[in-house]
Enzyme design. Sequence first.
Site, PDB file in Angstrom:
ATOM      1  N   GLU A 146      37.557  43.500  32.395  1.00  0.00           N
ATOM      2  CA  GLU A 146      36.557  42.435  32.600  1.00  0.00           C
ATOM      3  C   GLU A 146      35.257  42.924  33.234  1.00  0.00           C
ATOM      4  O   GLU A 146      34.784  42.361  34.224  1.00  0.00           O
ATOM      5  CB  GLU A 146      37.166  41.317  33.450  1.00  0.00           C
ATOM      6  CG  GLU A 146      38.446  40.744  32.867  1.00  0.00           C
ATOM      7  CD  GLU A 146      39.076  39.642  33.726  1.00  0.00           C
ATOM      8  OE1 GLU A 146      38.612  39.417  34.854  1.00  0.00           O
ATOM      9  OE2 GLU A 146      40.035  39.010  33.244  1.00  0.00           O
ATOM     10  N   ASN A 186      39.834  46.142  28.519  1.00  0.00           N
ATOM     11  CA  ASN A 186      40.480  44.833  28.376  1.00  0.00           C
ATOM     12  C   ASN A 186      39.531  43.720  28.842  1.00  0.00           C
ATOM     13  O   ASN A 186      38.920  43.821  29.912  1.00  0.00           O
ATOM     14  CB  ASN A 186      41.739  44.844  29.276  1.00  0.00           C
ATOM     15  CG  ASN A 186      42.693  43.692  29.025  1.00  0.00           C
ATOM     16  OD1 ASN A 186      43.037  43.394  27.884  1.00  0.00           O
ATOM     17  ND2 ASN A 186      43.135  43.039  30.094  1.00  0.00           N
ATOM     18  N   HIS A 222      43.335  34.395  26.285  1.00  0.00           N
ATOM     19  CA  HIS A 222      43.576  33.166  27.047  1.00  0.00           C
ATOM     20  C   HIS A 222      42.776  32.088  26.332  1.00  0.00           C
ATOM     21  O   HIS A 222      41.579  31.904  26.595  1.00  0.00           O
ATOM     22  CB  HIS A 222      43.091  33.316  28.497  1.00  0.00           C
ATOM     23  CG  HIS A 222      43.878  34.313  29.284  1.00  0.00           C
ATOM     24  ND1 HIS A 222      45.215  34.130  29.558  1.00  0.00           N
ATOM     25  CD2 HIS A 222      43.532  35.492  29.845  1.00  0.00           C
ATOM     26  CE1 HIS A 222      45.662  35.157  30.268  1.00  0.00           C
ATOM     27  NE2 HIS A 222      44.658  36.004  30.441  1.00  0.00           N
ATOM     28  N   GLU A 250      47.096  39.247  26.715  1.00  0.00           N
ATOM     29  CA  GLU A 250      47.470  38.237  27.727  1.00  0.00           C
ATOM     30  C   GLU A 250      47.563  36.848  27.097  1.00  0.00           C
ATOM     31  O   GLU A 250      47.070  35.862  27.661  1.00  0.00           O
ATOM     32  CB  GLU A 250      46.444  38.238  28.870  1.00  0.00           C
ATOM     33  CG  GLU A 250      46.223  39.608  29.489  1.00  0.00           C
ATOM     34  CD  GLU A 250      45.293  39.605  30.694  1.00  0.00           C
ATOM     35  OE1 GLU A 250      44.956  38.517  31.202  1.00  0.00           O
ATOM     36  OE2 GLU A 250      44.897  40.704  31.128  1.00  0.00           O
ATOM     37  N   ASP A 252      47.986  33.247  25.962  1.00  0.00           N
ATOM     38  CA  ASP A 252      48.517  31.915  26.272  1.00  0.00           C
ATOM     39  C   ASP A 252      47.583  30.899  25.631  1.00  0.00           C
ATOM     40  O   ASP A 252      46.404  31.168  25.428  1.00  0.00           O
ATOM     41  CB  ASP A 252      48.730  31.667  27.780  1.00  0.00           C
ATOM     42  CG  ASP A 252      47.559  32.000  28.669  1.00  0.00           C
ATOM     43  OD1 ASP A 252      46.408  32.016  28.180  1.00  0.00           O
ATOM     44  OD2 ASP A 252      47.778  32.241  29.869  1.00  0.00           O
TER      45      ASP A 252
END
Length: 342
Positions: A146, A186, A222, A250, A252
């Site tokens: 990030e 990432n 996400h 990651e 979701d």
Amino acid sequence: MKTIFICLFILLTQRSFGQSPLLKDQFSFPLGASMNPRLLQENEAYRHLATTEFNSVTAENHMKMMMVHPEANRFDFSKGDELLQFAKSNQKRMHGHTLVWHNQVPKWMNEFSGDAQAWEALLKNHVQEVAKHYQGQVSGWDVVNEAFLDDGSLRPSIWVKNIPDYIAKSFQWAHEADPNAILFYNDYGQDGKPQKMKAILDMVQDLQARHIPIHGLGLQMHINISSNNAEIQRVIQQSSSTGLIIHFSELDIAVNPKNDSTFVYNETAKEAQKQKFKFIFDAYAGIPKPQQYGITFWNIGDRDSWLRGYFKRPKEYPLLFDDAYAPKPAYFYLTNTRKNEK
Ligand code: XIL
């Protein structure tokens, strides 16, 4: 009564003899989840799913700076090692997350003062001690996490402030410490943020031009049921056209992104979520095989999701297993209905 017992018996034996389809056996690429060592230890249902459904493990928190490097002269790998042990003894891949991030930084690092040389020594020591500790035991590392803001500028952090070229340096240091690890950058939320996406692509080009070892891009994923498929597809396309290895790192899918307190997780919401999982898996299957590192969910059951804990959104249900660890419609779609590649 008798019939009920027979049905129950068939159901239980099928599961324990592994005849019912399991997630990890459906795909030609690894299927992972981020995990938490305490839940693995204390919660049997959690441990069962972690063991049977996934073949890749990411530490949700326990390899981050704050956890492994609590004091300047002390590393604590105990919890990360617990997860690694779980992965090893169950023949699962371990993915390293994450060496350099602006978040979950220990107090002593945030308060550190020193000249450019001292800062560089601090970060180099951190990256290399952690990468060496897990050398040969993790398949890859999210080296930098990030680093960019939505407008494509570098996120102001202690790292960029004190070590302007910290991204390139971190990749180089990680590579020296673990030459076989697949090294990832990432990040999240590139969809609908063309400047952020461009900054990432420019960084890849710049690192490659300087022969800095970067091998993969982690797309956190996400997302939520209203995320724009075309935008996500564009991000996947742009990322994979770099030729780098791609990890949906990651995943979701939030169903109640506005945190509406009256939200009801009804069949319509479950169906929309299932469709979004379908889209994500179809999109991933479209990435050239040699570039597929796998898909990792951000934990296992809805109750374990960071959207509940970190974001305090009690009515959020973003994963494949419900609060009782029972599989949801999207799970059955992925294991039973979908024509998978394998
Ligand atoms: C989150 C964890 O899930 C939480 O438990 C923790 O409190 C904060 O961090 N992007 C990342 C992950 O790369 O490391 C974050 O994990 C979620 C966002």
